[in-house]
Design an enzyme around this catalytic site. Sequence first.
Site, PDB file in Angstrom:
ATOM      1  N   GLY A  25      40.897   0.577  38.136  1.00 58.83           N
ATOM      2  CA  GLY A  25      40.188  -0.881  38.280  1.00 58.83           C
ATOM      3  C   GLY A  25      38.949  -0.479  39.052  1.00 58.83           C
ATOM      4  O   GLY A  25      37.789  -1.070  38.802  1.00 58.83           O
ATOM      5  N   ARG A  29      37.739   3.795  44.073  1.00 57.02           N
ATOM      6  CA  ARG A  29      38.903   4.502  43.677  1.00 57.02           C
ATOM      7  C   ARG A  29      38.508   5.580  42.769  1.00 57.02           C
ATOM      8  O   ARG A  29      38.971   6.797  42.853  1.00 57.02           O
ATOM      9  CB  ARG A  29      39.893   3.811  43.189  1.00 57.02           C
ATOM     10  CG  ARG A  29      41.271   4.489  43.005  1.00 57.02           C
ATOM     11  CD  ARG A  29      41.626   5.279  44.193  1.00 57.02           C
ATOM     12  NE  ARG A  29      41.850   4.403  45.368  1.00 57.02           N
ATOM     13  CZ  ARG A  29      43.136   3.735  45.489  1.00 57.02           C
ATOM     14  NH1 ARG A  29      43.992   4.010  44.620  1.00 57.02           N
ATOM     15  NH2 ARG A  29      43.409   2.959  46.657  1.00 57.02           N
ATOM     16  N   ARG A  48      25.460  -0.998  37.351  1.00 56.80           N
ATOM     17  CA  ARG A  48      26.508  -2.118  37.818  1.00 56.80           C
ATOM     18  C   ARG A  48      27.399  -1.668  39.034  1.00 56.80           C
ATOM     19  O   ARG A  48      28.599  -2.204  39.151  1.00 56.80           O
ATOM     20  CB  ARG A  48      26.991  -2.982  36.840  1.00 56.80           C
ATOM     21  CG  ARG A  48      26.274  -3.717  35.842  1.00 56.80           C
ATOM     22  CD  ARG A  48      27.145  -4.583  35.021  1.00 56.80           C
ATOM     23  NE  ARG A  48      26.254  -5.225  34.166  1.00 56.80           N
ATOM     24  CZ  ARG A  48      25.915  -5.130  32.973  1.00 56.80           C
ATOM     25  NH1 ARG A  48      26.375  -3.778  32.416  1.00 56.80           N
ATOM     26  NH2 ARG A  48      25.039  -5.815  32.216  1.00 56.80           N
ATOM     27  N   ARG A  92      44.555   4.858  31.905  1.00 54.43           N
ATOM     28  CA  ARG A  92      44.577   4.011  33.216  1.00 54.43           C
ATOM     29  C   ARG A  92      45.493   4.255  34.205  1.00 54.43           C
ATOM     30  O   ARG A  92      46.657   4.499  34.126  1.00 54.43           O
ATOM     31  CB  ARG A  92      44.687   2.394  32.680  1.00 54.43           C
ATOM     32  CG  ARG A  92      45.127   1.295  33.748  1.00 54.43           C
ATOM     33  CD  ARG A  92      45.018   0.031  33.635  1.00 54.43           C
ATOM     34  NE  ARG A  92      45.527  -0.866  34.325  1.00 54.43           N
ATOM     35  CZ  ARG A  92      45.534  -1.138  35.526  1.00 54.43           C
ATOM     36  NH1 ARG A  92      44.517  -0.452  35.994  1.00 54.43           N
ATOM     37  NH2 ARG A  92      46.246  -1.861  36.197  1.00 54.43           N
ATOM     38  N   SER A  95      47.319   0.097  40.248  1.00 53.09           N
ATOM     39  CA  SER A  95      48.986  -0.471  41.035  1.00 53.09           C
ATOM     40  C   SER A  95      49.100  -1.770  40.087  1.00 53.09           C
ATOM     41  O   SER A  95      48.608  -2.164  39.321  1.00 53.09           O
ATOM     42  CB  SER A  95      48.321  -1.060  42.423  1.00 53.09           C
ATOM     43  OG  SER A  95      47.409  -1.994  42.282  1.00 53.09           O
ATOM     44  N   ASP A 209      53.766  -3.398  45.030  1.00 58.45           N
ATOM     45  CA  ASP A 209      54.560  -4.586  45.794  1.00 58.45           C
ATOM     46  C   ASP A 209      55.402  -5.294  44.671  1.00 58.45           C
ATOM     47  O   ASP A 209      55.361  -4.817  43.663  1.00 58.45           O
ATOM     48  CB  ASP A 209      53.853  -5.623  46.347  1.00 58.45           C
ATOM     49  CG  ASP A 209      52.532  -6.162  45.175  1.00 58.45           C
ATOM     50  OD1 ASP A 209      53.400  -7.276  44.500  1.00 58.45           O
ATOM     51  OD2 ASP A 209      51.586  -5.553  44.995  1.00 58.45           O
ATOM     52  N   ARG A 222      50.717   3.643  50.260  1.00 53.21           N
ATOM     53  CA  ARG A 222      49.991   3.418  48.922  1.00 53.21           C
ATOM     54  C   ARG A 222      49.196   4.595  48.640  1.00 53.21           C
ATOM     55  O   ARG A 222      49.229   5.345  47.349  1.00 53.21           O
ATOM     56  CB  ARG A 222      48.987   2.276  49.245  1.00 53.21           C
ATOM     57  CG  ARG A 222      49.732   0.744  48.941  1.00 53.21           C
ATOM     58  CD  ARG A 222      48.624  -0.172  49.091  1.00 53.21           C
ATOM     59  NE  ARG A 222      49.264  -1.691  49.359  1.00 53.21           N
ATOM     60  CZ  ARG A 222      48.930  -2.437  48.531  1.00 53.21           C
ATOM     61  NH1 ARG A 222      48.143  -2.495  47.310  1.00 53.21           N
ATOM     62  NH2 ARG A 222      49.843  -3.704  48.666  1.00 53.21           N
TER      63      ARG A 222
END
Length: 243
Positions: A25, A29, A48, A92, A95, A209, A222
């Site tokens: 996303g 990353r 963008r 994709r 998390s 989580d 993570r």
Amino acid sequence: MIKESPSASIAAEDGLIAKAVLMPGDPLRAKYVAEHYLENPVCFNTVRNMLGYTGTYKGKKISVMGHGMGVPSVGIYSYELYQFFGVDTIIRIGSAGGIGDNVKVRDVVIALGASTNSHFADQYRFPGQLCATADYGLLKDAVAAAEKLGVRADVGQVFTADQFYNDNAEAGEMYRKFGILALEMEAAGLYWIAQRLGKRALAILTISDHIFTGESLSARERQDSFHEMMKIALDTAWNAVES
């Protein structure tokens, strides 16, 4: 030359984007993945600030690009990659919040299908309820990659939500009753786009989580868990790309 498309969302040189694209996303990353997992990465998109890169992994060309948050955003970028830039496979990587009783923090979830409260698929005027499902070949390769790496991976259904903050306090419990493993915000949109265009898609998620236990990962944890997910995704993408 820059490939022209009906939209200004992606501006990439012709032929630079690989047939297989990993999509987190967060565009930052995507930058991290390119710099830490790909060899000789080249940035192909800055429009963008939705950064996209192409490099090689084990000798094969693979791309990584951010898709933003929510079904509408992933819908734009996945559609354009598939339709205008010759992409065949999108995986994709992201998390998710755990829901299932047997899903633990740090687990990897491979999304077989995605239930959702999104009305994105209304545009297709499908005479029924259109099931958002992954490509079986990709899913099978991802499961095999996880087993080879010795990584725990749960395979099943996730829930793609339009809301990050849900005013319905009972929603999570209902998802759990129906066997939903995890909660995220994009998989259903990606799967519908791929199905409509005859392409391949898969979502591989790390549980950061858990909604019911309150467990959550530290920043270091993570990062370690993300590495396991990335290895599965890269090996799956590698198998999807012809030599």
